[in-house]
Write a protein that holds these residues in place. Sequence first.
Motif, short mmCIF file in Angstrom:
data_model
loop_
_atom_site.label_atom_id
_atom_site.label_comp_id
_atom_site.label_asym_id
_atom_site.label_seq_id
_atom_site.Cartn_x
_atom_site.Cartn_y
_atom_site.Cartn_z
N PHE A 79 15.89 -63.88 -52.74
CA PHE A 79 15.31 -63.87 -54.10
C PHE A 79 16.06 -64.86 -55.00
O PHE A 79 15.45 -65.57 -55.79
CB PHE A 79 15.43 -62.47 -54.73
N THR A 92 14.19 -68.18 -56.66
CA THR A 92 14.16 -68.37 -58.11
C THR A 92 14.96 -69.62 -58.51
O THR A 92 14.59 -70.33 -59.44
CB THR A 92 14.70 -67.12 -58.85
N SER A 119 17.89 -66.06 -61.11
CA SER A 119 18.59 -66.41 -59.87
C SER A 119 20.04 -65.94 -59.92
O SER A 119 20.55 -65.36 -58.94
CB SER A 119 18.54 -67.94 -59.67
N TYR A 135 8.25 -62.71 -54.07
CA TYR A 135 9.00 -63.97 -54.03
C TYR A 135 8.52 -64.90 -52.92
O TYR A 135 8.62 -66.12 -53.04
CB TYR A 135 10.51 -63.70 -53.94
#
Lengths: 220, 91
Positions: free
Chosen positions: A23, A27, A57, A206
């Motif tokens: 993830f 990001t 992030s 995601y």
Amino acid sequence: MHQALYIIPEWFFDFSVVMEILFSLVTLAVAVSGMAVYKIIKDKKIWRFSLGFLMISISYAAWAALNTHIASTLDKGILMISLTNPPLMHVLAVYTYIIFFIAGLVTLVYTTLKVERGELLYLLLGLALTAVVSSVSMLVTFRIVALFLLTYLVYYYFNEWYTAKNKRTCWTLAAFILLVLSNLFFIFTDSTSTFVLGHIIELGAYLILLVSLLRTLRIK
Amino acid sequence: MNKKRNRLEIIRDILEVIRNKSGKIKPTHILYKSNLSHAMMEEYLQELKDKEFIREQKTQTSRTYFITEKGVRYLSQYALVSDFTSSFGLE
């Protein structure tokens, strides 16, 4: 008062750390791509959008770091991350996760408003963070505020898709819908299965975002 | 009927008009080719100057606009910019 951040089944722990790293990377990729586009067009909206994803992030990186650090202290069975008398390092990681995630979402919401009012960003950020940090049930409030912000983003992307009938926006809309669903699972986490389901739905979100980004960058 | 152009498309159109005129052009040509009102054109020209996509050269009687390297780069990477902004609702 008992405040469980999440309840993790032991078999899922390693998967969850890998997912959180993923993830964070996805990001980060969106943020970096956004910065590259900003360098071409010099549009503040794109810079803020990238900043929002960069903060998200960082939040996932903090979460992954926390889980990696506590992996050694994992007892057999189920792990419950709690904010009741935790070590300072865990508290710092949890606060980093919460503050950066909310700040990232607020920045994205502010970007979609398409206004140039720094005061509005200040108010949105201040209200959201104050509500979360001052709450007795901080972790539940965090999820509810995140849900509220994500729901707005779903509404925004639905409007964008509905007015322009743009397939590309549809991917982003789908990703945010899944993030809303995963947050609902996290809010109502009372068993290991809801935590695992929430994480898997989040992974779906995601992956969609990643595919959408790769298509945009024409990487096949 | 043509759909309404968004801001990025208008910027692209103005830059293409300049590039197609060997990289330099008078504002009257931009007005004629870009299909904008005078006020809108001035607003876009100011934005393009601020972003350093074009350069303005003034004499006592006229103005001439030149496309810069940044402007040419925008045109070459327009597809990426357009796809990114439409994907993430940033138009």
